[in-house]
Structures are given as C-alpha cells and as structure tokens.
Design a protein around this motif. Structure first.
Motif, PDB file in Angstrom:
ATOM      1  N   GLN A  51      21.477 -24.347 -34.052  1.00  0.00           N
ATOM      2  CA  GLN A  51      22.480 -25.132 -33.861  1.00  0.00           C
ATOM      3  C   GLN A  51      23.928 -25.938 -33.307  1.00  0.00           C
ATOM      4  O   GLN A  51      24.952 -26.861 -33.986  1.00  0.00           O
ATOM      5  CB  GLN A  51      23.301 -23.791 -34.820  1.00  0.00           C
ATOM      6  CG  GLN A  51      22.832 -23.732 -35.870  1.00  0.00           C
ATOM      7  CD  GLN A  51      22.811 -22.168 -36.939  1.00  0.00           C
ATOM      8  OE1 GLN A  51      22.839 -21.441 -35.827  1.00  0.00           O
ATOM      9  NE2 GLN A  51      22.807 -22.211 -37.819  1.00  0.00           N
ATOM     10  N   ALA A  52      23.492 -25.428 -32.500  1.00  0.00           N
ATOM     11  CA  ALA A  52      24.968 -26.024 -31.393  1.00  0.00           C
ATOM     12  C   ALA A  52      24.459 -27.578 -30.611  1.00  0.00           C
ATOM     13  O   ALA A  52      25.316 -28.027 -30.625  1.00  0.00           O
ATOM     14  CB  ALA A  52      24.607 -24.393 -30.002  1.00  0.00           C
ATOM     15  N   ALA A  53      23.147 -27.331 -30.813  1.00  0.00           N
ATOM     16  CA  ALA A  53      22.737 -29.174 -30.360  1.00  0.00           C
ATOM     17  C   ALA A  53      23.087 -30.402 -31.498  1.00  0.00           C
ATOM     18  O   ALA A  53      23.016 -31.100 -30.686  1.00  0.00           O
ATOM     19  CB  ALA A  53      21.663 -29.318 -29.506  1.00  0.00           C
ATOM     20  N   LEU A  54      22.562 -29.684 -32.801  1.00  0.00           N
ATOM     21  CA  LEU A  54      22.582 -30.866 -33.519  1.00  0.00           C
ATOM     22  C   LEU A  54      23.918 -31.908 -34.303  1.00  0.00           C
ATOM     23  O   LEU A  54      23.264 -33.133 -33.927  1.00  0.00           O
ATOM     24  CB  LEU A  54      21.967 -29.681 -34.417  1.00  0.00           C
ATOM     25  CG  LEU A  54      21.810 -30.503 -36.403  1.00  0.00           C
ATOM     26  CD1 LEU A  54      20.423 -31.445 -36.010  1.00  0.00           C
ATOM     27  CD2 LEU A  54      21.452 -29.710 -37.078  1.00  0.00           C
ATOM     28  N   PRO A  55      24.666 -30.839 -34.188  1.00  0.00           N
ATOM     29  CA  PRO A  55      26.410 -32.426 -33.851  1.00  0.00           C
ATOM     30  C   PRO A  55      26.139 -33.352 -33.147  1.00  0.00           C
ATOM     31  O   PRO A  55      26.390 -34.688 -33.278  1.00  0.00           O
ATOM     32  CB  PRO A  55      27.130 -31.217 -33.676  1.00  0.00           C
ATOM     33  CG  PRO A  55      26.177 -30.097 -34.518  1.00  0.00           C
ATOM     34  CD  PRO A  55      25.672 -29.263 -33.627  1.00  0.00           C
ATOM     35  N   GLY A  56      26.033 -32.762 -32.045  1.00  0.00           N
ATOM     36  CA  GLY A  56      25.385 -34.441 -31.158  1.00  0.00           C
ATOM     37  C   GLY A  56      24.249 -35.190 -30.625  1.00  0.00           C
ATOM     38  O   GLY A  56      24.123 -36.306 -30.935  1.00  0.00           O
ATOM     39  N   MET A  57      23.457 -34.687 -31.262  1.00  0.00           N
ATOM     40  CA  MET A  57      22.233 -35.194 -31.569  1.00  0.00           C
ATOM     41  C   MET A  57      22.187 -36.116 -32.738  1.00  0.00           C
ATOM     42  O   MET A  57      21.276 -37.234 -32.582  1.00  0.00           O
ATOM     43  CB  MET A  57      20.804 -34.291 -32.280  1.00  0.00           C
ATOM     44  CG  MET A  57      20.669 -33.511 -30.686  1.00  0.00           C
ATOM     45  SD  MET A  57      18.803 -32.360 -31.598  1.00  0.00           S
ATOM     46  CE  MET A  57      18.165 -31.818 -29.620  1.00  0.00           C
ATOM     47  N   ARG A  58      23.117 -35.760 -34.110  1.00  0.00           N
ATOM     48  CA  ARG A  58      23.178 -36.838 -35.085  1.00  0.00           C
ATOM     49  C   ARG A  58      23.904 -37.570 -34.802  1.00  0.00           C
ATOM     50  O   ARG A  58      23.985 -38.425 -35.076  1.00  0.00           O
ATOM     51  CB  ARG A  58      23.472 -35.807 -35.851  1.00  0.00           C
ATOM     52  CG  ARG A  58      22.633 -34.930 -36.531  1.00  0.00           C
ATOM     53  CD  ARG A  58      22.523 -34.011 -37.777  1.00  0.00           C
ATOM     54  NE  ARG A  58      24.171 -34.106 -38.479  1.00  0.00           N
ATOM     55  CZ  ARG A  58      25.012 -32.700 -39.669  1.00  0.00           C
ATOM     56  NH1 ARG A  58      23.972 -31.783 -39.463  1.00  0.00           N
ATOM     57  NH2 ARG A  58      25.655 -33.293 -39.895  1.00  0.00           N
ATOM     58  N   ALA A  59      25.318 -37.350 -33.885  1.00  0.00           N
ATOM     59  CA  ALA A  59      25.980 -38.220 -33.648  1.00  0.00           C
ATOM     60  C   ALA A  59      25.317 -39.015 -33.115  1.00  0.00           C
ATOM     61  O   ALA A  59      26.055 -40.036 -33.014  1.00  0.00           O
ATOM     62  CB  ALA A  59      27.647 -37.324 -32.589  1.00  0.00           C
ATOM     63  N   ARG A  60      24.958 -39.114 -31.626  1.00  0.00           N
ATOM     64  CA  ARG A  60      23.691 -40.411 -31.790  1.00  0.00           C
ATOM     65  C   ARG A  60      22.530 -40.371 -31.311  1.00  0.00           C
ATOM     66  O   ARG A  60      22.644 -41.597 -31.412  1.00  0.00           O
ATOM     67  CB  ARG A  60      23.647 -39.705 -29.432  1.00  0.00           C
ATOM     68  CG  ARG A  60      24.924 -38.737 -28.525  1.00  0.00           C
ATOM     69  CD  ARG A  60      24.653 -38.132 -27.664  1.00  0.00           C
ATOM     70  NE  ARG A  60      23.354 -37.241 -27.271  1.00  0.00           N
ATOM     71  CZ  ARG A  60      23.641 -35.824 -28.010  1.00  0.00           C
ATOM     72  NH1 ARG A  60      25.036 -36.120 -27.082  1.00  0.00           N
ATOM     73  NH2 ARG A  60      23.004 -35.434 -27.857  1.00  0.00           N
ATOM     74  N   GLY A  61      22.579 -40.282 -32.690  1.00  0.00           N
ATOM     75  CA  GLY A  61      21.261 -40.473 -33.559  1.00  0.00           C
ATOM     76  C   GLY A  61      19.804 -40.034 -32.799  1.00  0.00           C
ATOM     77  O   GLY A  61      18.915 -41.474 -32.793  1.00  0.00           O
ATOM     78  N   PHE A  62      19.799 -39.404 -32.279  1.00  0.00           N
ATOM     79  CA  PHE A  62      18.493 -39.153 -31.147  1.00  0.00           C
ATOM     80  C   PHE A  62      18.697 -37.436 -31.004  1.00  0.00           C
ATOM     81  O   PHE A  62      19.457 -36.701 -30.450  1.00  0.00           O
ATOM     82  CB  PHE A  62      18.619 -39.904 -29.357  1.00  0.00           C
ATOM     83  CG  PHE A  62      17.315 -38.979 -29.051  1.00  0.00           C
ATOM     84  CD1 PHE A  62      16.014 -40.439 -29.234  1.00  0.00           C
ATOM     85  CD2 PHE A  62      18.068 -38.221 -27.778  1.00  0.00           C
ATOM     86  CE1 PHE A  62      14.779 -40.193 -27.594  1.00  0.00           C
ATOM     87  CE2 PHE A  62      16.281 -37.824 -27.051  1.00  0.00           C
ATOM     88  CZ  PHE A  62      15.247 -38.890 -27.239  1.00  0.00           C
ATOM     89  N   GLY A  63      17.553 -37.145 -31.176  1.00  0.00           N
ATOM     90  CA  GLY A  63      17.070 -35.758 -30.251  1.00  0.00           C
ATOM     91  C   GLY A  63      15.561 -35.098 -30.393  1.00  0.00           C
ATOM     92  O   GLY A  63      14.187 -35.710 -31.090  1.00  0.00           O
ATOM     93  N   ARG A  64      15.327 -34.646 -29.670  1.00  0.00           N
ATOM     94  CA  ARG A  64      14.009 -33.726 -29.254  1.00  0.00           C
ATOM     95  C   ARG A  64      14.004 -32.214 -29.579  1.00  0.00           C
ATOM     96  O   ARG A  64      15.018 -31.811 -28.515  1.00  0.00           O
ATOM     97  CB  ARG A  64      13.258 -33.826 -28.799  1.00  0.00           C
ATOM     98  CG  ARG A  64      12.833 -35.798 -28.154  1.00  0.00           C
ATOM     99  CD  ARG A  64      12.162 -36.751 -29.124  1.00  0.00           C
ATOM    100  NE  ARG A  64      11.984 -38.413 -28.717  1.00  0.00           N
ATOM    101  CZ  ARG A  64      12.744 -38.891 -29.518  1.00  0.00           C
ATOM    102  NH1 ARG A  64      13.432 -38.491 -30.330  1.00  0.00           N
ATOM    103  NH2 ARG A  64      12.164 -39.882 -28.894  1.00  0.00           N
ATOM    104  N   ILE A  65      13.647 -31.777 -30.756  1.00  0.00           N
ATOM    105  CA  ILE A  65      13.627 -30.293 -30.104  1.00  0.00           C
ATOM    106  C   ILE A  65      11.680 -29.815 -30.975  1.00  0.00           C
ATOM    107  O   ILE A  65      11.210 -30.443 -31.320  1.00  0.00           O
ATOM    108  CB  ILE A  65      13.972 -29.969 -32.183  1.00  0.00           C
ATOM    109  CG1 ILE A  65      15.471 -29.840 -32.226  1.00  0.00           C
ATOM    110  CG2 ILE A  65      13.961 -28.402 -32.099  1.00  0.00           C
ATOM    111  CD1 ILE A  65      16.130 -29.803 -33.218  1.00  0.00           C
TER     112      ILE A  65
END
Length: 248
Positions: free
Chosen positions: A121-135
C-alpha cells in the motif's frame, strides 16, 4: 538495478543477507527492514565494502502496522518511493493446531501477511506514477503439504500466494509485476524447530532431486530475476526453488 530502490523485509536473515548484497552489487538502494541487532550488524559489515549500491536499515516493528506505515511514509518521502517490494519477513511457531490460540494465529498473519499488505500500500502510488514496479512475495514449500504443527505459518504463506495472483491481475495495467518464490528447505534459523537436525537433513536430501542443500545465493538469484527489468512479462507466477523436492 542501478537507480532502483528496494524495500526488503527480513533482509538481514538467513536468506535475506545474500540477496541484499547481490542487489547492492547490481546498483540498488536496499531498505533492509529487520529488528535482530546481531543480524543487522552482520549485514552492515558485509555491505560496507560495496560501493555500487546503498544500504538503508530500518528496525520497524512489523507487528505494529500503524507504526510500520508511518515509517514507510517517512522512507518514501526521503527516498522518493520504492521500485521493488520484497515481502520476506516471517515468524514460524511450531506446535499442534489445537494448542494455538486465535490470537497466536492472528499474530502470525499480522507479521507474515498484513505487514506485506502495508508495504505494498505504501509503495503502490509511486509504482503506478512511474509505470514500473516489482512485488515479490516469499511463500514456502510448506504450502505443498507434508509438514505438521505449522498451520498458522502455512496459512500465511498460502495467503501470500492468493495476494500474488490478485495483485498481479489488478496492478498489471500499471506496468507492475507480482510474483512469488516458494523456497524449499534451506539451512537457516527456521530449521531449529526440528528436534533431530541430522535426521531432518537426511530426509531433505532424500526428497530432493538435487542432492545438496540449497544456499542463500539460490534464493538471491531467483529474487534478482523477478526484480529485473527483463522479467517484465512474467507476473502472477510462483517459482519453486527447492532442488526438485516439489515439482509444480
């Protein structure tokens, strides 16, 4: 991994240290969440000679979910967010099912699952804004059956698999992948729950197709794969790293 910021719970433990060092060698900033002073000291010493990455240590209490979220929000403000979240921290009490209180079940769930939810939940907004994330969620071979007296732990690791698939479906549109790794039997502190260590090791080697014990570097390589840019078309999957004990 240069320029990536990684949130890693349980990062100084038996399987965490090797992964933290590998990710740092590849250029990442690793936020290592752990509260074992001896393990943190060992990790800090091992990381001191690595100049390609950065280590940030957090001693947040994962059982205090509100406090953990406050700490994560502070880290997001300081570091600009997280590109990768590795939910690895876990506790593993062992006794017959009927001897666990409901409060004990809930406490295992809070550490092993709910803290991971807070991290995402804490990481998701930044990942969405950057269009990149790995969980990356660390599950366990125990979900395949064959282990008694671990019901809260097994339930928590099964919950992480369900979340892996639900998050993969929901977050994929934002360029975020979500995968799980199910380690086999590795020689870490978790094995101290077994009363006959030599007999347990014989059982492990008999069950595995590969006749050696797994190493922390085996898990580090799997995590590094899922965290990398090149794994961008792999999501919702579980990688079993167990020497061929369970083949799924």
């Amino acid at each position: 991994m240069k320029g990536r910021t990684i949130l890693y719970t349980g990062a100084a433990g038996g399987l965490g240290l090797a992964t933290t060092l590998l990710l740092m060698r590849r250029g990442a900033t690793v936020v290592a969440v752990d509260n074992d002073p001896a393990k943190i000291a060992a990790l800090t010493e091992a990381a001191a000679g690595i100049d390609t990455g950065r280590l940030v240590v957090s001693t947040a209490d994962l059982s205090d979910l509100a406090g953990f979220r406050t700490e994560l929000d502070r880290l997001v403000a300081d570091l600009g967010g997280f590109d990768v979240v590795i939910n690895n921290a876990a506790i593993y009490p062992s006794k017959p099912f009927e001897e666990y209180s409901i409060e004990e079940h809930q406490f295992v769930q809070r550490i092993n699952v709910d803290a991971g939810i807070v991290a995402v939940q804490a990481a998701l907004p930044g990942m969405r804004a950057r269009g990149f994330g790995r969980i990356i969620n660390i599950s366990s071979i125990t979900i395949s059956g064959g282990w008694a007296n671990l019901s809260p732990y097994v339930a928590s690791k099964g919950a992480l698999l369900g979340l892996t698939r639900a998050w993969a479906r929901e977050f994929g549109v934002h360029g975020i992948t979500v995968n799980a790794i199910a380690p086999g039997a590795f020689p870490t502190d978790a094995e101290k729950i077994h009363t006959d260590p030599a007999g347990y090791e014989r059982m492990v080697l008999d069950a595995q197709a590969i006749k050696r014990r797994g190493s922390a570097e085996d898990i580090a390589a799997a995590i590094a794969f899922f965290a990398a840019d090149e794994a961008g078309f792999v999501t919702g999957q579980t990688l079993h790293v167990n020497g061929g004990w369970v083949m799924a």
